[in-house]
Motif scaffolding. Structure first.
Motif, PDB file in Angstrom:
ATOM      1  N   CYS A  93      66.993 -20.645 100.418  1.00  0.00           N
ATOM      2  CA  CYS A  93      67.608 -21.945 100.199  1.00  0.00           C
ATOM      3  C   CYS A  93      66.876 -23.011 100.996  1.00  0.00           C
ATOM      4  O   CYS A  93      66.330 -22.739 102.070  1.00  0.00           O
ATOM      5  CB  CYS A  93      69.073 -21.899 100.639  1.00  0.00           C
ATOM      6  SG  CYS A  93      70.040 -23.340 100.146  1.00  0.00           S
ATOM      7  N   CYS A  97      72.551 -23.967 106.319  1.00  0.00           N
ATOM      8  CA  CYS A  97      73.880 -23.729 106.869  1.00  0.00           C
ATOM      9  C   CYS A  97      73.803 -22.694 107.996  1.00  0.00           C
ATOM     10  O   CYS A  97      73.184 -21.633 107.838  1.00  0.00           O
ATOM     11  CB  CYS A  97      74.820 -23.254 105.771  1.00  0.00           C
ATOM     12  SG  CYS A  97      74.982 -24.442 104.414  1.00  0.00           S
ATOM     13  N   TYR A  99      75.763 -20.572 109.242  1.00  0.00           N
ATOM     14  CA  TYR A  99      76.444 -19.292 109.094  1.00  0.00           C
ATOM     15  C   TYR A  99      75.856 -18.448 107.966  1.00  0.00           C
ATOM     16  O   TYR A  99      76.360 -17.372 107.671  1.00  0.00           O
ATOM     17  CB  TYR A  99      77.928 -19.529 108.811  1.00  0.00           C
ATOM     18  CG  TYR A  99      78.150 -20.581 107.753  1.00  0.00           C
ATOM     19  CD1 TYR A  99      78.062 -20.271 106.402  1.00  0.00           C
ATOM     20  CD2 TYR A  99      78.399 -21.897 108.109  1.00  0.00           C
ATOM     21  CE1 TYR A  99      78.214 -21.249 105.432  1.00  0.00           C
ATOM     22  CE2 TYR A  99      78.567 -22.888 107.148  1.00  0.00           C
ATOM     23  CZ  TYR A  99      78.477 -22.554 105.816  1.00  0.00           C
ATOM     24  OH  TYR A  99      78.614 -23.533 104.864  1.00  0.00           O
ATOM     25  N   CYS A 100      74.812 -18.921 107.290  1.00  0.00           N
ATOM     26  CA  CYS A 100      74.285 -18.247 106.101  1.00  0.00           C
ATOM     27  C   CYS A 100      73.803 -16.836 106.425  1.00  0.00           C
ATOM     28  O   CYS A 100      73.108 -16.622 107.419  1.00  0.00           O
ATOM     29  CB  CYS A 100      73.147 -19.074 105.511  1.00  0.00           C
ATOM     30  SG  CYS A 100      72.407 -18.335 104.033  1.00  0.00           S
ATOM     31  N   TYR A 101      74.146 -15.888 105.556  1.00  0.00           N
ATOM     32  CA  TYR A 101      73.779 -14.497 105.815  1.00  0.00           C
ATOM     33  C   TYR A 101      72.391 -14.141 105.309  1.00  0.00           C
ATOM     34  O   TYR A 101      71.835 -13.113 105.692  1.00  0.00           O
ATOM     35  CB  TYR A 101      74.796 -13.541 105.170  1.00  0.00           C
ATOM     36  CG  TYR A 101      74.872 -13.622 103.677  1.00  0.00           C
ATOM     37  CD1 TYR A 101      74.005 -12.896 102.878  1.00  0.00           C
ATOM     38  CD2 TYR A 101      75.819 -14.431 103.058  1.00  0.00           C
ATOM     39  CE1 TYR A 101      74.064 -12.982 101.500  1.00  0.00           C
ATOM     40  CE2 TYR A 101      75.885 -14.520 101.680  1.00  0.00           C
ATOM     41  CZ  TYR A 101      75.009 -13.790 100.904  1.00  0.00           C
ATOM     42  OH  TYR A 101      75.067 -13.884  99.536  1.00  0.00           O
ATOM     43  N   ASN A 153      72.498 -15.196  96.337  1.00  0.00           N
ATOM     44  CA  ASN A 153      71.559 -15.333  97.458  1.00  0.00           C
ATOM     45  C   ASN A 153      70.836 -16.674  97.476  1.00  0.00           C
ATOM     46  O   ASN A 153      69.793 -16.799  98.127  1.00  0.00           O
ATOM     47  CB  ASN A 153      70.528 -14.194  97.412  1.00  0.00           C
ATOM     48  CG  ASN A 153      71.169 -12.849  97.671  1.00  0.00           C
ATOM     49  OD1 ASN A 153      71.977 -12.703  98.579  1.00  0.00           O
ATOM     50  ND2 ASN A 153      70.826 -11.860  96.858  1.00  0.00           N
ATOM     51  N   SER A 154      71.375 -17.649  96.765  1.00  0.00           N
ATOM     52  CA  SER A 154      70.744 -18.969  96.733  1.00  0.00           C
ATOM     53  C   SER A 154      71.801 -19.976  96.327  1.00  0.00           C
ATOM     54  O   SER A 154      72.947 -19.625  96.060  1.00  0.00           O
ATOM     55  CB  SER A 154      69.567 -18.993  95.751  1.00  0.00           C
ATOM     56  OG  SER A 154      70.026 -18.811  94.412  1.00  0.00           O
ATOM     57  N   ASP A 155      71.429 -21.247  96.280  1.00  0.00           N
ATOM     58  CA  ASP A 155      72.323 -22.284  95.778  1.00  0.00           C
ATOM     59  C   ASP A 155      71.744 -22.780  94.455  1.00  0.00           C
ATOM     60  O   ASP A 155      70.693 -23.420  94.429  1.00  0.00           O
ATOM     61  CB  ASP A 155      72.454 -23.435  96.781  1.00  0.00           C
ATOM     62  CG  ASP A 155      73.551 -24.414  96.394  1.00  0.00           C
ATOM     63  OD1 ASP A 155      73.481 -24.954  95.272  1.00  0.00           O
ATOM     64  OD2 ASP A 155      74.469 -24.640  97.203  1.00  0.00           O
ATOM     65  N   ASP A 217      77.060 -27.347 108.125  1.00  0.00           N
ATOM     66  CA  ASP A 217      76.473 -27.475 106.784  1.00  0.00           C
ATOM     67  C   ASP A 217      75.255 -28.390 106.833  1.00  0.00           C
ATOM     68  O   ASP A 217      75.300 -29.539 106.386  1.00  0.00           O
ATOM     69  CB  ASP A 217      77.508 -28.038 105.803  1.00  0.00           C
ATOM     70  CG  ASP A 217      78.375 -26.959 105.178  1.00  0.00           C
ATOM     71  OD1 ASP A 217      78.260 -25.808 105.597  1.00  0.00           O
ATOM     72  OD2 ASP A 217      79.174 -27.279 104.278  1.00  0.00           O
ATOM     73  N   THR A 220      73.095 -30.379 103.516  1.00  0.00           N
ATOM     74  CA  THR A 220      73.908 -30.242 102.313  1.00  0.00           C
ATOM     75  C   THR A 220      74.453 -31.603 101.892  1.00  0.00           C
ATOM     76  O   THR A 220      74.386 -32.583 102.631  1.00  0.00           O
ATOM     77  CB  THR A 220      75.090 -29.295 102.567  1.00  0.00           C
ATOM     78  OG1 THR A 220      75.947 -29.881 103.561  1.00  0.00           O
ATOM     79  CG2 THR A 220      74.616 -27.933 103.055  1.00  0.00           C
TER      80      THR A 220
END
Length: 353
Positions: A93, A97, A99-101, A153-155, A217, A220
């Motif tokens: 991405c 963010c 917290y992104c895993y 796994n992406s936006d 975020d 974003t």
């Protein structure tokens, strides 16, 4: 349009991807980018696994793009957000963010990787949906349609700035009578309003109190912009849900969620409210990601890493995660879902955990 988010200067490209029609289209969109040939899209030492990249975390996301071929096509059963997780048309991405895993799997950097063999992915999905037949038993994913998450796994809203992969899938699902596409997003891409999805794509706008989003975020669309887009996407033929995720517990957290629910209620019209539903997901954080974040955004960890509130849990892949303590978390979930019922009674909670 996307200059603040994307300024692609280097494209790491698998030769096979560059030969495909979609690969050629993507390369033509960025004619000034330096091309770096790679053997595999997921083995690029200067991007993945190099801890020194933490100092260039956001710059890499903005300037680098990886172009590859998706080799394994599977639709994994899910059962919560969707019935199936579709094979990815992209991962990584341009947003950041805290917290992104995804960085947990890709190392110290996760710029967008886009897959050029969209025809193979679309064909697989069409055949898979056909094999499911008609959905005869309603579930929390959808009462009638088999739901496929196309953006695990992406936006997808950002991916659509780079290629037509997402549009191709939205158009595919428009004509699949028993299936529906779905993806969560934190980016408002109004170009998607012209796609005529015919009610067969569900967009889940991720929302959290602006006080949290300002810290967590990164890169974003603002929360207010996401809420303001909901009515327009409903009018354009999308099903629109909201994704309350991650819910972060801190001093004053419930009051801020009450204010967010009021902002949501004031910001959308009757048509959106009639079809709105929510997912509620409380924060799970990862110890390795915590260490990465300390290198580029330590302020976020003041919210995310709270040992006095959290307990460790080993994930299926062997890494250590932390989540809110058993017992206390149940009370947090109940407090928020009760608040949703009180402030936005039309907002059906599909699941909360």
């Amino acid at each position: 349009m996307t200059g603040d988010l994307l300024d692609i200067r280097r494209i790491y490209v698998e030769p096979a991807a560059a030969e495909l029609p979609r690969g050629k289209e993507i390369l033509a969109r960025f004619p000034g980018a330096q091309l770096v040939e790679v053997e595999s899209h997921n083995r690029i030492p200067e991007l993945y696994g190099d801890e020194t990249n933490v100092n260039r975390w956001v710059r890499i996301k903005r300037e680098a793009l990886v172009l590859g071929v998706k080799k394994t096509l599977t639709a994994r059963p899910n059962g919560r957000s969707a019935d199936f997780i579709a094979p990815s048309t992209a991962n990584g991405c341009a947003m950041a963010c805290a917290y992104c895993y995804v960085p947990r799997h890709k190392g110290y950097s996760n710029p967008i990787t886009v897959f050029a063999n969209i025809d193979k992915i679309a064909g697989y999905l069409q055949r898979h949906a056909g094999r499911q037949g008609t959905k005869t038993t309603p579930n929390e994913c959808d009462p009638y349609a088999w739901v496929y998450d196309i953006g695990e796994n992406s936006d997808c809203s950002v991916d659509a700035r780079i290629s037509d992969n997402v549009r191709d899938l939205v158009e595919l699902f428009r004509w699949l009578p028993t299936a529906k596409a779905s993806f969560a997003t934190k980016h408002v891409n109004r170009e998607m309003l012209d796609w005529a999805p015919g009610g067969r794509t569900r967009i889940r706008f991720s929302l959290m109190p602006p006080r949290d989003a300002k810290i967590l975020d990164i890169r974003t669309s603002p929360i207010a912009e996401r809420i303001a887009a909901i009515d327009d996407f409903v009018a354009a033929g999308y099903e629109v849900h909201v994704n309350f995720s991650p819910v972060v517990v801190r001093d004053g957290w419930l009051d801020d969620w009450a204010a967010l629910l009021e902002q949501l209620d004031d910001g959308i019209g009757p048509a959106a409210k009639r079809q709105l539903a929510a997912e509620v997901i409380f924060l799970t954080h990862n110890r390795d990601l915590h260490e990465v974040n300390l290198g580029w955004h330590p302020k976020a960890e003041e919210l995310l890493w709270r040992p006095e509130l959290q307990q460790p849990k080993r994930s299926q892949n062997g890494s250590w995660n932390v989540r809110y303590r058993t017992g206390e978390k149940g009370r947090y979930v109940a407090a928020l879902t009760d608040l949703i019922t009180e402030r936005t009674p039309y907002l059906r909670v599909r699941y909360a955990f």
